[in-house]
Design an enzyme around this catalytic site. Structure first.
Site, short mmCIF file in Angstrom:
data_model
loop_
_atom_site.label_atom_id
_atom_site.label_comp_id
_atom_site.label_asym_id
_atom_site.label_seq_id
_atom_site.Cartn_x
_atom_site.Cartn_y
_atom_site.Cartn_z
N THR A 50 0.83 -1.20 0.00
CA THR A 50 0.00 0.00 0.00
C THR A 50 0.86 1.26 0.00
O THR A 50 0.54 2.24 -0.66
CB THR A 50 -0.94 0.01 1.22
N CYS A 51 1.96 1.22 0.71
CA CYS A 51 2.83 2.40 0.83
C CYS A 51 3.41 2.83 -0.51
O CYS A 51 3.72 3.99 -0.70
CB CYS A 51 3.96 2.11 1.81
N ARG A 52 3.55 1.90 -1.45
CA ARG A 52 4.17 2.23 -2.74
C ARG A 52 3.32 3.17 -3.57
O ARG A 52 3.81 3.79 -4.50
CB ARG A 52 4.43 0.95 -3.53
#
Length: 127
Positions: A50-52
């Site tokens: 998700t952070c990407r």
């Protein structure tokens, strides 16, 4: 406790963060989200897929469950995951909530450790 569902109001809680001068600040979830469309992501650990996609979401108001975990509002959402038997303790389940003026409009909550519905790609489709 049952997980929060579409149509329900998100519970209030206090988020803690450090400002630009490294001073601890506290703000309520409701004061941040009232009258706005926000996304709440829940991940059991940092540096998940998700952070990407953070850059694609920078123009939107986003609250991370790592902040929510500070005073346990993840529990109030019914989205805790007990991994004590694996030595990892209690963490946030993987989820993505689309909230509009404090009401949950979309609740993408992962089941069974899969990563299918809570990624940034899925929430972007809903926007």
């Amino acid at each position: 406790m049952a997980p929060i569902a579409v149509g329900e109001k998100i519970p209030d809680g206090t988020l803690a963060h450090f400002d630009a001068e490294d001073k601890l600040q506290r703000v309520s979830v409701h004061s941040l989200a009232a009258g706005k469309k926000v996304i709440l992501f829940g991940v059991p650990g940092a540096f998940t897929p998700t952070c990407r996609h953070g850059q694609r979401l920078t123009l939107r108001t986003i609250m991370s469950s790592s902040l929510l975990m500070a005073l346990r509002p993840t529990h109030a959402l019914g989205l805790e995951l007990d991994l004590s038997e694996k030595g990892l303790g209690t963490r946030s389940r993987m989820f993505a909530l689309l909230v509009d003026n404090l009401e949950v409009k979309l609740a993408n909550i992962e089941e069974g450790g899969a990563f299918r519905v809570s990624g940034a790609e899925e929430i972007l489709k809903a926007l």
